[in-house]
Enzyme design. Structure first.
Site, PDB file in Angstrom:
ATOM      1  N   GLU A  36      60.728  16.066  95.934  1.00 31.44           N
ATOM      2  CA  GLU A  36      60.458  15.131  94.853  1.00 31.44           C
ATOM      3  C   GLU A  36      59.180  14.408  95.240  1.00 31.44           C
ATOM      4  OE1 GLU A  36      63.855  12.634  94.483  1.00 31.44           O
ATOM      5  OE2 GLU A  36      65.160  14.251  93.794  1.00 31.44           O
TER       6      GLU A  36
ATOM      7  N   ASP B  87      62.407   1.227  93.139  1.00 23.95           N
ATOM      8  CA  ASP B  87      62.195   1.539  94.551  1.00 23.95           C
ATOM      9  C   ASP B  87      62.337   0.283  95.393  1.00 23.95           C
ATOM     10  OD1 ASP B  87      61.500   4.399  94.937  1.00 23.95           O
ATOM     11  OD2 ASP B  87      60.011   3.946  93.395  1.00 23.95           O
TER      12      ASP B  87
END
Length: 233
Positions: free
Chosen positions: A36, A47
């Protein structure tokens, strides 16, 4: 078809430097079953602190076309005005698909639009769902025959919370049938990775723990992933 059990690796494309990034991608051949690759974002909202910092530090993405299946990971919000550009990029670098972690959280009404673009550009669907996922949604996603459904174990990457995540893995496994299930977020040890496979995941993704080591040493980062890979067998 992705390997079972499979080891996925997340990297912000071109981070921490083009030279180190290139060495890491080459070194991961035979270790990573899929990639990814994060498109540097101005607002990587799901994140954790470390990967947020990596997004700020990353330069122009370097697309090296790894041998293993590769997915562009990016935020749907940033491309809504130019989806053709995003999917053209994915097709040009021969990615398997586009994975947008915010699509089903912030823009669920655009799922059909995502699927339309995936079909038009001959890309495989891949979906991210958070730990608190509606059961009906997982069943809807399985009907799209995705490459995988990625279950985010915690609220943000690299940030572990006191939550019994194996329970969520078991639930999504029951709902998704034969669809490949990926578990990720804060996987930082071989034992944790192995427990997720035992709970029913087909693969795991390691990002923050790998990138922390990569910042200091490519060899150390690769050795760490080899230990994860061994634990999955």
């Amino acid at each position: 078809m992705l390997s079972k059990p499979g080891l996925g690796v997340y990297l912000v494309a071109s981070w921490p430097s083009k030279d180190t990034y290139e060495k890491a991608i080459r070194g991961l051949e035979g270790i990573a079953d899929f990639f990814e690759l994060g498109l540097p974002s101005k607002n990587p909202k799901y994140d954790g602190p470390f990967i947020r910092k990596a997004h700020r530090e990353a330069g122009e993405p370097l697309w090296l076309r790894p041998q293993a299946p590769t997915y562009i990971m990016t935020y749907w919000e940033e491309h809504r005005g130019n989806l053709d550009g995003l999917f053209t990029l994915a097709a040009e670098i021969r990615a398997r698909g586009v994975l947008a972690p915010d699509l089903l959280i912030d823009f669920p009404e655009e799922l059909e639009l995502y699927l339309k673009y995936a079909r038009e550009y001959a890309l495989a669907p891949a979906f991210f769902v958070p730990g608190k996922f509606p059961h009906w949604l997982v069943k809807r996603l399985t009907s799209a025959e995705p490459d995988f459904i990625y279950l985010g174990l915690y609220a943000a990457t690299g940030v572990e919370l006191p939550v019994y995540v194996e329970r969520n893995v078991k639930i999504i496994r029951q709902l998704a049938g034969d669809v490949y299930i990926v578990a990720g977020f804060a996987i930082d040890s071989p034992s944790k990775a192995a427990r997720l496979i035992e709970a029913g995941a087909d693969g795991v993704v390691v990002g923050t723990a790998f990138m922390r080591r990569l910042q200091n040493s490519v060899d150390s980062a690769l050795s760490f992933l080899k230990s994860i890979k061994e634990a999955l067998k």
